[in-house]
Design an enzyme around this catalytic site. Structure first.
Site, mmCIF file in Angstrom:
data_model
loop_
_atom_site.group_PDB
_atom_site.id
_atom_site.type_symbol
_atom_site.label_atom_id
_atom_site.label_comp_id
_atom_site.label_asym_id
_atom_site.label_seq_id
_atom_site.Cartn_x
_atom_site.Cartn_y
_atom_site.Cartn_z
ATOM 1 N N SER A 115 8.633 -4.794 5.938
ATOM 2 C CA SER A 115 8.433 -5.897 6.879
ATOM 3 C C SER A 115 9.411 -7.042 6.666
ATOM 4 O O SER A 115 9.023 -8.179 6.388
ATOM 5 C CB SER A 115 7.001 -6.405 6.763
ATOM 6 O OG SER A 115 6.115 -5.326 6.834
ATOM 7 N N ARG A 156 0.825 -1.212 0.000
ATOM 8 C CA ARG A 156 0.000 0.000 0.000
ATOM 9 C C ARG A 156 0.851 1.250 0.000
ATOM 10 O O ARG A 156 1.924 1.266 0.593
ATOM 11 C CB ARG A 156 -0.797 0.115 1.304
ATOM 12 C CG ARG A 156 -1.895 -0.813 1.510
ATOM 13 C CD ARG A 156 -2.292 -0.659 2.992
ATOM 14 N NE ARG A 156 -2.915 -1.884 3.426
ATOM 15 C CZ ARG A 156 -4.221 -2.095 3.333
ATOM 16 N NH1 ARG A 156 -5.030 -1.162 2.888
ATOM 17 N NH2 ARG A 156 -4.722 -3.238 3.712
ATOM 18 N N ASP A 211 6.846 -3.876 10.311
ATOM 19 C CA ASP A 211 5.380 -3.858 10.465
ATOM 20 C C ASP A 211 4.933 -4.109 11.907
ATOM 21 O O ASP A 211 3.917 -3.567 12.355
ATOM 22 C CB ASP A 211 4.679 -4.832 9.500
ATOM 23 C CG ASP A 211 5.206 -6.256 9.577
ATOM 24 O OD1 ASP A 211 6.198 -6.496 10.303
ATOM 25 O OD2 ASP A 211 4.632 -7.138 8.902
HETATM 26 C C1 BG6 Z 1 -1.230 -5.170 7.569
HETATM 27 C C2 BG6 Z 1 -0.155 -4.193 7.909
HETATM 28 O O1 BG6 Z 1 -2.437 -4.784 8.131
HETATM 29 O O2 BG6 Z 1 -0.869 -6.453 8.070
HETATM 30 C C3 BG6 Z 1 1.147 -4.668 7.284
HETATM 31 O O3 BG6 Z 1 -0.495 -2.932 7.445
HETATM 32 C C4 BG6 Z 1 1.468 -6.037 7.755
HETATM 33 O O4 BG6 Z 1 2.172 -3.808 7.584
HETATM 34 C C5 BG6 Z 1 0.320 -6.959 7.502
HETATM 35 O O5 BG6 Z 1 2.633 -6.507 7.124
HETATM 36 C C6 BG6 Z 1 0.590 -8.326 8.053
HETATM 37 O O6 BG6 Z 1 -0.423 -9.220 7.689
HETATM 38 P P1 BG6 Z 1 -0.439 -10.024 6.338
HETATM 39 O O7 BG6 Z 1 -1.345 -11.125 6.623
HETATM 40 O O8 BG6 Z 1 -0.912 -9.093 5.296
HETATM 41 O O9 BG6 Z 1 0.967 -10.502 6.094
HETATM 42 C C1 GLC Z 2 8.740 -11.817 8.473
HETATM 43 C C2 GLC Z 2 9.691 -10.640 8.467
HETATM 44 C C3 GLC Z 2 9.398 -9.730 9.606
HETATM 45 C C4 GLC Z 2 7.951 -9.321 9.584
HETATM 46 C C5 GLC Z 2 7.069 -10.542 9.587
HETATM 47 C C6 GLC Z 2 5.615 -10.200 9.541
HETATM 48 O O1 GLC Z 2 8.992 -12.564 9.598
HETATM 49 O O2 GLC Z 2 11.002 -11.139 8.552
HETATM 50 O O3 GLC Z 2 10.198 -8.602 9.513
HETATM 51 O O4 GLC Z 2 7.658 -8.547 10.686
HETATM 52 O O5 GLC Z 2 7.403 -11.361 8.504
HETATM 53 O O6 GLC Z 2 5.277 -9.540 8.380
#
Ligand code: BG6
Ligand code: GLC
Ligand code: BG6
Ligand code: GLC
Length: 917
Positions: free
Chosen positions: A602, A539, A656
Site C-alpha cells: 500500500s 497480514r 490496497d
Molecule cells: C485493510 C486492508 O482492511 O485496510 C489493507 O486489508 C488496507 O490492505 C487497510 O491497507 C487500510 O486501513 P488501515 O486503517 O489499516 O490503514
Molecule cells: C498511502 C499510500 C497509498 C495507500 C494509502 C492507503 O496514501 O501512499 O498507496 O493506498 O496510503 O493505505
C-alpha cells in the site's frame, strides 16, 4: 470525699433518668441508621423524579437548573455589585475580584433591614425597597456614575431558563410578598431600578444562595461541587451531568442544580417520619403543607419545634411539675439561638435555666437536663436529615463519575450551621457514616454567598470571552460549501493532469496505471497466498477460491512489524516479511508448496506490468532505506532467495485501494472505485484506456491508482491548510509530501487534534494552561481513541476518562472542548475526502456522457470503519457535491487480501493461454 462521690452519683443518675424520659417521649424523633439510609434512598428517587422531564411537573423536589456551568478557575476579574436577599439578613455589596495571578476578593457591604411590612406586603414595593437600598449603597460608595454588572442572590425557588432570568415558583421562609409568584424576579428588580434615573446596573446573574455558597467555596477549593445552606431555611445545590438534566438542552458538561430539598416530603413521602409536633408547626406557618423537610431542619423552625415539645411535656406533667407559662404558649418565643445556647458544652445547663426562667418558668435541675436533651434530639434530628439528603447527593455525584471513591468538597453556610456548637460535628460524622466511600471536606463559606454570585457573573463573562477564542480556532476547520466545491474542482484538474503525458511528470496526483484491466468474472479458482502490507496490520493470507459459486475461504495471520524494521534497511524489512511468510506456511502446514502470490503493497508504485512495481516514495509510517526507486517484487524475490527455504510465484503487486475494489467487485460488478480511509488515504478507479496516455492502447479500461494523498503538494490547498496542518506536516516522516492525506487520514487526524490542543493550551484555554509531557508526545490520539471520544453515546465523564487514560488530566469543561476539536477535525477530513470522491464520480459520469451515473465504491480503512461520523459525513458530502451520481458505498469486510488473490487468479488465467500459445 464521699459526699463528692455521692453528689456525682446522684447527678449521673438524675441525668440518666431525665434522658431516658425524654428519649422515650421523643423516640419517634430519634432516627436509626437504617431509617437514615432509607431516607437517603427516598431522596435519591426524588432527585431522579425532579430531573426527568415527564415527572418534574409533579415532583416535590424541583431540581432546578441554574445555568451555572463552570466553577471559578481563578481567572475571573472585575468589579461587581451584589444583592443578597432571602437569608436572615439583607445585604448590598460591592465585590472586587482581581486576577493578576493572585486570587483576591475584596468586598464592601451594607446590611439593610427587612421588616415584615416589606417581606409580606406588596411585591412591587418589595423590589422598590431593594432598589432604594441599592441606590443608597451606591451613593455612599460613590458608585453612581459607574455601570456595573450585578449578581443577585435571591434565596427562593426560581425556575430559570437562563442565568439572568428566574420565575419565582413560591415564597418560602418568612417572605410572602403579594404578586411576585410566577413572575420573573430579575425583570421585576430591573423595573424598580429603572425608576432611579441616576443608576445604571446590569443584572447579569440570578443566583440561589446555595449556588453562591458553592461558588464562594469553589474559588478556594476547586473540588467544591456541592453547596448546602442550613440557616433560616435549608437547601442544597450540586453539579449535575448535563446528560441527566432533561429540562435543559444539550448533553455536554455539567450544570449546577438547585435541588430545593426543603420541599422534600411535600407529596407525603416523609409522613412516617413526621411527628405531631411537625404537623402542628406546619399548621401555624406561613406556608402550610409546603417545605415539610425544611420545617424539620432549619433555623426558622427548630426553636418552635422545641417550644411545642416542651409545651406538650409540661401539659402532660413531664416537665416543670405541670406548670406552663404564657410565654411558653406563645409562638416564636424559643428561637434557634436559644437552642444553640442550651446545647453549649459547658455553659449549656446554666443557659437553659436562664432561658427557661426568661420564659416565666421555674425549672428544676431535672427539668433543665430534660429540656437540654429535647434540644439535642431536635437539632440532632435536623443534622441527621440533612446528612441523609446530602449523602444521597454525594452518592449521585460518585455514581455520575463512575468512581468507587469520591473525593469532594461541600461548601456550607447558614446561621444554624455556624452558631450551633454541635451541629457541624454531628452532620459531618453522620454523612461520613452514610457514605463511607466518599472523602468529604466541609468548607465553611466565610464570606457568604455573594462572593460566589460575583464569581458566577465573572465566570459568565469569562466563558463568553474564551468561547469566542475557541470558536475562532475551530472556524479555521469549518469549510463552506464554496470551499468544498473549490477542492472538488482542483482535484478534478489534478486527476486530468496526472493522466496526460505532458503534465504527468509534474502532477502531484500521480494517477498510476495498475495493469488491472478487468473484474473477476467468477471463473477464478485455486489456492493463493496474499500479503497485505502498509495498513495498520501486516497480514499473510491463504485464499482458496472456488469457481462458479463465488465463494472464497481465507486463513490469515497478523504479524507485527516493529518500528525499527519499518524504518530500518530495505533488506531487513523484506527479510522480516519472508520470515513471516515462512512462519505462516509452517503454521498452515504448507511448507514447500509453490503457491502463486498476490502482494498488496500500500504505497505508490510505478508499474510496467502487473508483477512489477517500483516504489516511488514511502508514505505513512514507513521509511526503510534503499527501497525507493527499486522494484519491490524483485526485493521480495531476492529476500526469498536469501532465505533459500521455499519458492513462491509472485504474480501480482497490488495497491490496497485496488485490492479493496476487487474484493467488493467480486460481489458487486458495479464496483469501479476503491477507497481507503485508514492510516493513509487513497483512491483507485476504472478509467477508459483512451484517457490513459501513459499506456498504449485505447480499448477497454484499466484501474488507476490515483495516489490522491499527494494532492496539494504543489500548494494548491494552501488556502485551507491551517498552521496546525503545517505543524503536523513538519513533524512527519515526509515533510511537504502527502498534504491531502495529512488532512484526511487516521495517521494524522490525531496529530492535528494534538496540535490544536497545544495551541489552545498555550492560549490558556485548556488544561489550565499547562502543556503536559503527554500532550507533547506524538501519536497519542490514535484513530480508535478519536472514534471513542466522538461517540455520541458517551457521557462527558467517559470522554474525560479516555483523556485520563491517555495521560491528559482534563476537567469536564476541557473534555467538551477536546471533543469539539476532534469533531471539527474529523468532519473536515470526511468532507475533504468526500470532495475528492465527488470529483472522481463526476468525471466518470461526464466521460461516459451520462445524465446520471450509478456506481459502487468499495471502501476500507479503520477511519471509515471505526469512526462514528466519518462515513456519514463523507457520504453526505458526495451527495451534495455530485448530485447526479448515485453512489453506493460497500464496506470491504474481508480486507484487500481477497482482492489481491482474485487479481492473482485473473492474472494467472491470462498467463495460461499466453504460455499455451
Ligand atoms: C485493510 C486492508 O482492511 O485496510 C489493507 O486489508 C488496507 O490492505 C487497510 O491497507 C487500510 O486501513 P488501515 O486503517 O489499516 O490503514
Ligand atoms: C498511502 C499510500 C497509498 C495507500 C494509502 C492507503 O496514501 O501512499 O498507496 O493506498 O496510503 O493505505
Ligand atoms: C449567608 C449568605 O451567609 O447565609 C446568604 O450570604 C444565605 O445568601 C444565608 O441566604 C443563609 O443563612 P441564614 O441563616 O442567614 O438564612
Ligand atoms: C429556602 C429557599 C431556598 C434557599 C433556602 C436557604 O429553602 O426555598 O431557595 O436556598 O431556603 O436559604
Amino acid at each position: 470525699m464521699f459526699a463528692v462521690h455521692l453528689m456525682a452519683f446522684y447527678f449521673t443518675k438524675l441525668k440518666e433518668d431525665q434522658i431516658k424520659k425524654v428519649d422515650r417521649f421523643l423516640y419517634h424523633m430519634r432516627l436509626s441508621d437504617e431509617t437514615l439510609l432509607d431516607i437517603m434512598a427516598r431522596f435519591q428517587v426524588e432527585m431522579e423524579k425532579g430531573l426527568a422531564k415527564d415527572t418534574n411537573p409533579t415532583a416535590s423536589v424541583k431540581m432546578l437548573p441554574t445555568f451555572v456551568r463552570a466553577i471559578p478557575d481563578g481567572s475571573e476579574n472585575g468589579e461587581f455589585l451584589a444583592l443578597d436577599l432571602g437569608g436572615s439578613k439583607f445585604r448590598v455589596l460591592k465585590v472586587q475580584v482581581s486576577a493578576e495571578g493572585k486570587r483576591s476578593v475584596q468586598m464592601e457591604s451594607q446590611f439593610y433591614p427587612t421588616p415584615n411590612e416589606i417581606t409580606r406586603g406588596n411585591g412591587s414595593e418589595l423590589f422598590e425597597y431593594v432598589a432604594d437600598c441599592l441606590a443608597d449603597f451606591m451613593k455612599t460608595k460613590e458608585l453612581m456614575h459607574k455601570k456595573l454588572p450585578l449578581g443577585f442572590t435571591f434565596s427562593f425557588p426560581c425556575r430559570q431558563t437562563k442565568l439572568e432570568e428566574g420565575v419565582l415558583l413560591s415564597w418560602t421562609k418568612k417572605f410572602k410578598a403579594r404578586g411576585v409568584q410566577d413572575t420573573d424576579v430579575v425583570s421585576r428588580l430591573t423595573q424598580a431600578v429603572k425608576k432611579h434615573k441616576d443608576m445604571d446596573v446590569d443584572i447579569l446573574a440570578l443566583v440561589n444562595d446555595t449556588v453562591g455558597t458553592m461558588m464562594t467555596c469553589a474559588y478556594d477549593d476547586p473540588y467544591c461541587e456541592v453547596g448546602v445552606i442550613i440557616g433560616t431555611g435549608t437547601n442544597a445545590c450540586y453539579m449535575e451531568d448535563m446528560s441527566n438534566i432533561d429540562l435543559v438542552e444539550g448533553d455536554e458538561g455539567r450544570m449546577c442544580i438547585n435541588t430545593e430539598w426543603g420541599a422534600f416530603g411535600d407529596d407525603g413521602a416523609l409522613e412516617d417520619i413526621r411527628t405531631e409536633f411537625d404537623r402542628e408547626l406546619d399548621l401555624g406557618s406561613l406556608n402550610p403543607g409546603k417545605q415539610l423537610f425544611e420545617k424539620m431542619i432549619s433555623g426558622l423552625y427548630l426553636g418552635e419545634l422545641v417550644r411545642l415539645i416542651l409545651l406538650k411535656m409540661a401539659k402532660t406533667g413531664l416537665l416543670f411539675g405541670g406548670q406552663k407559662s404564657s410565654a411558653l404558649h406563645t409562638k416564636g418565643k424559643i428561637e434557634t439561638q436559644h437552642v444553640a445556647a442550651m446545647e453549649r458544652y459547658k455553659e449549656g445547663l446554666a443557659n437553659t435555666r436562664e432561658i427557661l426562667v426568661d420564659l416565666g418558668l421555674e425549672p428544676s435541675e431535672a427539668d433543665c437536663i430534660a429540656v437540654q436533651h429535647v434540644c439535642t434530639i431536635v437539632s440532632f434530628r435536623s443534622a441527621n436529615l440533612c446528612a441523609a439528603a446530602l449523602a444521597a447527593i454525594l452518592t449521585r455525584l460518585r455514581e455520575n463519575k463512575r468512581l468507587t471513591r469520591l473525593r469532594t468538597t461541600v461548601g456550607m453556610d447558614g446561621t444554624l450551621y455556624k452558631i450551633h456548637p454541635q451541629y457541624p460535628k454531628r452532620l459531618h460524622k453522620v454523612v461520613r457514616k452514610l457514605v463511607p466511600n466518599c472523602d468529604v471536606r466541609f468548607l465553611l463559606s466565610e464570606s457568604g454567598s455573594t462572593k460566589g454570585a460575583a464569581m458566577v457573573t465573572a465566570v459568565a463573562s469569562r466563558v463568553q470571552a474564551q468561547r469566542k477564542q475557541i470558536d475562532e480556532v475551530l472556524a479555521l476547520f469549518r469549510l463552506t460549501l464554496e470551499q468544498l466545491v473549490g477542492v472538488q474542482d482542483r482535484m478534478r484538474a489534478e486527476l486530468e493532469f496526472g493522466l496526460k503525458k505532458k503534465t504527468h511528470p509534474l502532477a502531484t496526483v500521480k494517477m498510476l496505471p495498475t495493469y488491472v484491466c478487468g473484474m473477476p468474472d467468477g471463473t477464478e479458482k485455486g489456492k493463493f497466498l496474499a500479503l497485505d502490507l502498509g495498513g495498520t496490520n501486516f497480514r499473510v493470507l491463504l485464499v482458496k477460491i472456488r469457481s462458479g459459486r463465488r465463494s472464497v475461504r481465507m486463513y490469515n495471520k497478523i504479524f507485527a512489524i516493529p518500528l525499527e524494521i519499518m524504518q530500518g534497511t530495505g533488506e531487513e524489512l523484506f527479510d522480516h516479511i519472508v520470515q513471516c511468510i515462512a512462519d505462516f506456511l509452517e503454521y498452515m502446514g504448507l511448507k514447500g508448496a509453490r503457491l502463486p502470490l498476490g502482494f498488496t503493497f500500500s504505497f505508490p508504485c510505478r508499474q510496467a506490468s502487473i508483477d512489477k512495481g517500483t516504489l516511488i516514495g514511502w508514505t505513512k509510517g514507513f521509511k526503510a532505506t534503499d527501497c525507493e526507486g527499486e522494484d519491490v517484487v524483485d526485493m521480495l524475490r531476492e529476500a526469498i532467495k536469501r532465505r533459500n527455504e521455499f519458492d513462491l510465484d509472485i504474480v501480482a503487486v497490488v495497491n490496497d485501494t485496488v485490492g479493496t475494489m476487487m474484493t467488493c467487485g467480486y460481489e458487486d460488478p458495479n464496483c469501479e472505485i476503491g477507497l481507503i480511509a485508514g492510516t493513509g488515504s487513497n483512491m483507485c478507479y476504472m478509467e477508459e484506456m483512451r484517457n490513459i496516455e501513459l499506456v498504449e492502447g485505447d480499448e477497454g479500461k484499466m484501474c488507476i491508482n490515483t495516489e490522491w494523498g499527494g494532492f496539494g503538494d504543489n500548494g494548491c490547498l494552501d488556502d485551507i491548510r491551517t498552521q496546525y496542518d503545517k505543524e503536523v506536516d513538519e513533524g512527519s516522516l515526509n515533510p511537504g509530501k502527502q498534504r491531502y492525506e495529512k488532512m484526511t487520514s487516521g495517521m494524522y487526524l490525531g496529530e492535528i487534534v494534538r496540535q490544536i490542543l497545544i495551541g489552545l493550551t498555550k492560549q490558556g484555554l485548556l488544561f489550565r494552561g499547562q502543556i503536559s509531557e503527554r500532550l507533547r508526545t506524538r501519536g497519542i490520539f490514535e484513530t480508535k481513541f478519536l472514534s471513542q471520544i466522538e461517540s455520541d453515546r458517551l457521557a462527558l465523564l467517559q470522554v474525560r476518562r479516555i483523556l485520563q487514560q491517555l495521560g491528559l488530566d482534563s476537567t469536564c469543561e476541557d473534555s467538551i472542548v477536546v471533543k469539539e476539536v476532534c469533531g471539527v477535525v474529523s468532519r473536515r477530513a470526511a468532507q475533504l475526502c468526500g470532495a475528492g470522491l465527488a470529483a472522481i464520480v463526476e468525471k466518470r459520469r461526464e466521460d461516459q456522457g451520462l445524465e446520471r451515473l450509478r456506481i459502487t465504491v468499495g471502501v476500507d480503512g479503520t477511519l471509515y470503519k471505526l469512526h462514528p461520523h466519518f462515513s456519514r459525513i463523507l457520504q453526505e458530502t458526495v451527495k451534495e457535491l455530485a448530485p447526479r451520481c448515485e453512489v453506493t458505498f460497500m464496506l470491504s469486510e474481508d480486507g484487500s487480501g481477497k482482492g489481491a488473490a482474485l487479481i492473482t487468479a485473473v492474472a494467472k488465467r491470462l498467463q495460461q493461454p499466453r504460455k499455451e500459445n
